[in-house]
Scaffold this motif. Structure first.
Motif, mmCIF file in Angstrom:
data_model
loop_
_atom_site.group_PDB
_atom_site.id
_atom_site.type_symbol
_atom_site.label_atom_id
_atom_site.label_comp_id
_atom_site.label_asym_id
_atom_site.label_seq_id
_atom_site.Cartn_x
_atom_site.Cartn_y
_atom_site.Cartn_z
ATOM 1 N N GLU A 152 -54.955 0.889 77.470
ATOM 2 C CA GLU A 152 -54.523 -0.244 76.644
ATOM 3 C C GLU A 152 -54.560 -1.586 77.369
ATOM 4 O O GLU A 152 -53.768 -2.476 77.068
ATOM 5 C CB GLU A 152 -53.156 0.042 76.013
ATOM 6 C CG GLU A 152 -53.241 1.314 75.189
ATOM 7 C CD GLU A 152 -52.196 1.422 74.090
ATOM 8 O OE1 GLU A 152 -51.335 0.538 74.002
ATOM 9 O OE2 GLU A 152 -52.281 2.396 73.338
ATOM 10 N N ASN A 153 -55.509 -1.734 78.296
ATOM 11 C CA ASN A 153 -55.740 -3.051 78.883
ATOM 12 C C ASN A 153 -56.362 -3.953 77.808
ATOM 13 O O ASN A 153 -57.392 -3.606 77.215
ATOM 14 C CB ASN A 153 -56.677 -2.920 80.084
ATOM 15 C CG ASN A 153 -57.046 -4.284 80.663
ATOM 16 O OD1 ASN A 153 -57.926 -4.959 80.144
ATOM 17 N ND2 ASN A 153 -56.352 -4.692 81.702
ATOM 18 N N ALA A 154 -55.758 -5.101 77.560
ATOM 19 C CA ALA A 154 -56.166 -5.947 76.436
ATOM 20 C C ALA A 154 -57.596 -6.474 76.598
ATOM 21 O O ALA A 154 -58.359 -6.553 75.628
ATOM 22 C CB ALA A 154 -55.191 -7.109 76.284
ATOM 23 N N ALA A 155 -57.985 -6.838 77.818
ATOM 24 C CA ALA A 155 -59.331 -7.383 78.052
ATOM 25 C C ALA A 155 -60.392 -6.322 77.774
ATOM 26 O O ALA A 155 -61.418 -6.596 77.128
ATOM 27 C CB ALA A 155 -59.438 -7.886 79.494
ATOM 28 N N CYS A 156 -60.156 -5.104 78.239
ATOM 29 C CA CYS A 156 -61.122 -4.015 78.019
ATOM 30 C C CYS A 156 -61.205 -3.674 76.533
ATOM 31 O O CYS A 156 -62.304 -3.460 75.991
ATOM 32 C CB CYS A 156 -60.715 -2.773 78.816
ATOM 33 S SG CYS A 156 -60.732 -3.048 80.587
ATOM 34 N N LEU A 157 -60.061 -3.621 75.882
ATOM 35 C CA LEU A 157 -60.053 -3.321 74.446
ATOM 36 C C LEU A 157 -60.811 -4.394 73.667
ATOM 37 O O LEU A 157 -61.604 -4.081 72.768
ATOM 38 C CB LEU A 157 -58.612 -3.232 73.926
ATOM 39 C CG LEU A 157 -57.886 -1.916 74.209
ATOM 40 C CD1 LEU A 157 -56.390 -2.059 73.891
ATOM 41 C CD2 LEU A 157 -58.489 -0.767 73.380
ATOM 42 N N LYS A 209 -69.083 -7.248 81.902
ATOM 43 C CA LYS A 209 -69.009 -8.675 82.220
ATOM 44 C C LYS A 209 -68.038 -9.395 81.275
ATOM 45 O O LYS A 209 -67.248 -10.236 81.696
ATOM 46 C CB LYS A 209 -70.422 -9.273 82.084
ATOM 47 C CG LYS A 209 -70.578 -10.646 82.647
ATOM 48 C CD LYS A 209 -72.016 -10.871 83.134
ATOM 49 C CE LYS A 209 -72.187 -12.252 83.725
ATOM 50 N NZ LYS A 209 -72.654 -13.251 82.754
ATOM 51 N N ILE A 210 -68.106 -9.051 80.001
ATOM 52 C CA ILE A 210 -67.237 -9.705 79.013
ATOM 53 C C ILE A 210 -65.772 -9.331 79.267
ATOM 54 O O ILE A 210 -64.879 -10.175 79.185
ATOM 55 C CB ILE A 210 -67.706 -9.348 77.581
ATOM 56 C CG1 ILE A 210 -69.054 -10.042 77.307
ATOM 57 C CG2 ILE A 210 -66.664 -9.758 76.541
ATOM 58 C CD1 ILE A 210 -69.784 -9.540 76.075
ATOM 59 N N ALA A 211 -65.529 -8.065 79.613
ATOM 60 C CA ALA A 211 -64.156 -7.648 79.935
ATOM 61 C C ALA A 211 -63.623 -8.482 81.107
ATOM 62 O O ALA A 211 -62.476 -8.929 81.096
ATOM 63 C CB ALA A 211 -64.120 -6.156 80.277
ATOM 64 N N GLN A 212 -64.498 -8.709 82.102
ATOM 65 C CA GLN A 212 -64.093 -9.517 83.255
ATOM 66 C C GLN A 212 -63.750 -10.949 82.813
ATOM 67 O O GLN A 212 -62.742 -11.512 83.220
ATOM 68 C CB GLN A 212 -65.222 -9.538 84.289
ATOM 69 C CG GLN A 212 -64.855 -10.230 85.588
ATOM 70 C CD GLN A 212 -66.059 -10.372 86.522
ATOM 71 O OE1 GLN A 212 -67.214 -10.402 86.079
ATOM 72 N NE2 GLN A 212 -65.798 -10.451 87.805
ATOM 73 N N GLU A 213 -64.603 -11.501 81.939
ATOM 74 C CA GLU A 213 -64.334 -12.861 81.440
ATOM 75 C C GLU A 213 -63.031 -12.924 80.646
ATOM 76 O O GLU A 213 -62.350 -13.934 80.618
ATOM 77 C CB GLU A 213 -65.504 -13.327 80.554
ATOM 78 C CG GLU A 213 -66.755 -13.641 81.358
ATOM 79 C CD GLU A 213 -67.989 -13.852 80.481
ATOM 80 O OE1 GLU A 213 -69.099 -13.829 81.029
ATOM 81 O OE2 GLU A 213 -67.833 -14.044 79.248
ATOM 82 N N PHE A 214 -62.708 -11.796 79.992
ATOM 83 C CA PHE A 214 -61.457 -11.739 79.221
ATOM 84 C C PHE A 214 -60.241 -11.472 80.121
ATOM 85 O O PHE A 214 -59.126 -11.395 79.637
ATOM 86 C CB PHE A 214 -61.536 -10.634 78.154
ATOM 87 C CG PHE A 214 -62.416 -10.969 76.961
ATOM 88 C CD1 PHE A 214 -62.858 -12.262 76.726
ATOM 89 C CD2 PHE A 214 -62.782 -9.968 76.056
ATOM 90 C CE1 PHE A 214 -63.665 -12.550 75.623
ATOM 91 C CE2 PHE A 214 -63.580 -10.254 74.955
ATOM 92 C CZ PHE A 214 -64.030 -11.551 74.741
ATOM 93 N N GLY A 215 -60.488 -11.260 81.431
ATOM 94 C CA GLY A 215 -59.362 -11.124 82.350
ATOM 95 C C GLY A 215 -59.221 -9.773 83.032
ATOM 96 O O GLY A 215 -58.255 -9.535 83.754
ATOM 97 N N TRP A 216 -60.204 -8.859 82.844
ATOM 98 C CA TRP A 216 -60.155 -7.552 83.505
ATOM 99 C C TRP A 216 -60.389 -7.736 85.003
ATOM 100 O O TRP A 216 -61.380 -8.357 85.406
ATOM 101 C CB TRP A 216 -61.216 -6.628 82.894
ATOM 102 C CG TRP A 216 -61.511 -5.362 83.640
ATOM 103 C CD1 TRP A 216 -62.682 -5.037 84.263
ATOM 104 C CD2 TRP A 216 -60.652 -4.222 83.800
ATOM 105 N NE1 TRP A 216 -62.604 -3.779 84.801
ATOM 106 C CE2 TRP A 216 -61.364 -3.255 84.535
ATOM 107 C CE3 TRP A 216 -59.339 -3.933 83.404
ATOM 108 C CZ2 TRP A 216 -60.820 -2.016 84.873
ATOM 109 C CZ3 TRP A 216 -58.809 -2.698 83.742
ATOM 110 C CH2 TRP A 216 -59.541 -1.759 84.470
#
Ligand SMILES: [Zn+2]
Length: 299
Positions: free
Chosen positions: A212-217, A189-196
């Motif tokens: 190296e997706n920034a939202a997932c990292l 959920k947080i990765a999605q909020e960060f733009g994933w």
């Protein structure tokens, strides 16, 4: 031989296994998760009777994906298994009557902690913590060479200690719990909020981070940092030899463990972190079978 029952929120298994963990036979079926206690009970009896063969079985171990009072053989309602009720269903006594065998019950986090301690990544220690880092974050503690149960067997809720005051809402009703940041669904959920924008599963987010997706990292990095903080508290309190982390920490050990270890060391005294290993769980697909065995073996 032992008859093991792994009671899960989505599926359950019954198995016949040797005391060394070798499985002779297993049946698996979807758990009627919304059923009331009597229907859940009948389902488990059915599974056990289906798996039973001509072997001599000495007892039944139940690893329950629900709060359990091992001393009294009770199981309680869990969010994904509400039917057991809040006052406790006498599962050990009822199963024992139905199967004409002695029955012991452990909560699955405690049972898996015992399994990792006896057969997996915790072998050889006397003081270890096991944390599931999956759909939820549960834990089991081995202290001075035995499972720590506490007053009512309800302890070990490290997933619900506060790591961010007034932080994200948690499914338990509190705010800022570790689970609200570091469980598989929380990280997703947080990765999605960060733009994933990819698939919303823990595995997809881990793959995203590897690419190296920034939202997932960022989501995994935050989870690792807060896990490290929580584990520092555990280390300072308990003076552990090893901390074993399951599920997400196994699939994403390369991404999570360096940050978890560094954060732990930054938040705890060297005297309590020197020689303290943080390692991924080792039992993989065998964990549930061995947890049911250990539920029998050590009560
Ligand atoms: Zn919580």
């Amino acid at each position: 031989m032992i008859l093991g029952i792994d009671l899960g929120g989505t599926k359950s298994a019954a198995l016949v296994l040797h005391e060394d963990g070798t499985v002779v036979r297993r049946v698996v079926a979807p758990t009627p998760a919304d059923a009331k206690a009597e229907e859940l009970f009948a389902f488990l009896v059915g599974l056990a009777q289906q798996v039973r063969g001509a072997e001599t079985v000495v007892g039944v171990g139940v690893s329950a994906g629900a709060p359990a009072d091992a001393a009294h053989g009770l199981v309680f309602a869990a969010p994904n298994l509400p039917g057991w009720g809040s006052t406790g269903f006498p599962l050990a006594a009822r199963l024992s009557e139905a199967l004409a065998l002695p029955v012991k019950i452990e909560n699955d986090a405690d049972a898996t902690a015992l399994a990792e301690w006896r057969f997996g990544a915790g072998q050889g220690t006397r003081n270890m913590a096991f944390l599931t880092v999956g759909t939820g974050i549960g834990s089991g503690l081995i202290l001075d060479g035995r499972l720590h149960r506490g007053r009512r067997g309800a302890g070990g809720e490290i997933g619900h200690i506060t790591v961010v005051p007034n932080g994200r809402a948690c499914s338990c009703g509190l705010r800022g719990c570790l689970e609200a940041y570091a469980s598989g669904p929380a990280v997703t959920k947080i990765a999605q909020e960060f733009g994933w924008c990819g698939e919303l599963t823990g595995r997809a987010v881990v793959e995203g981070a590897r690419a190296e997706n920034a939202a997932c990292l960022a989501a995994l990095n935050q989870a690792a940092e807060l896990l490290g903080q929580a584990l520092a508290t555990l280390a300072m309190l308990l003076d552990l030899e090893r901390i074993v982390l399951g599920t997400l920490a196994v699939h994403a050990a390369d991404l999570l463990l360096p940050k978890i270890r560094a954060t732990l060391r930054a938040h705890a005294w060297p005297r309590l972190t020197e020689g303290l290993d943080i390692v991924p769980a080792a039992l993989g697909d065998q964990a549930q079978d061995l947890a049911a065995l250990c539920a029998w073996g050590t009560s």
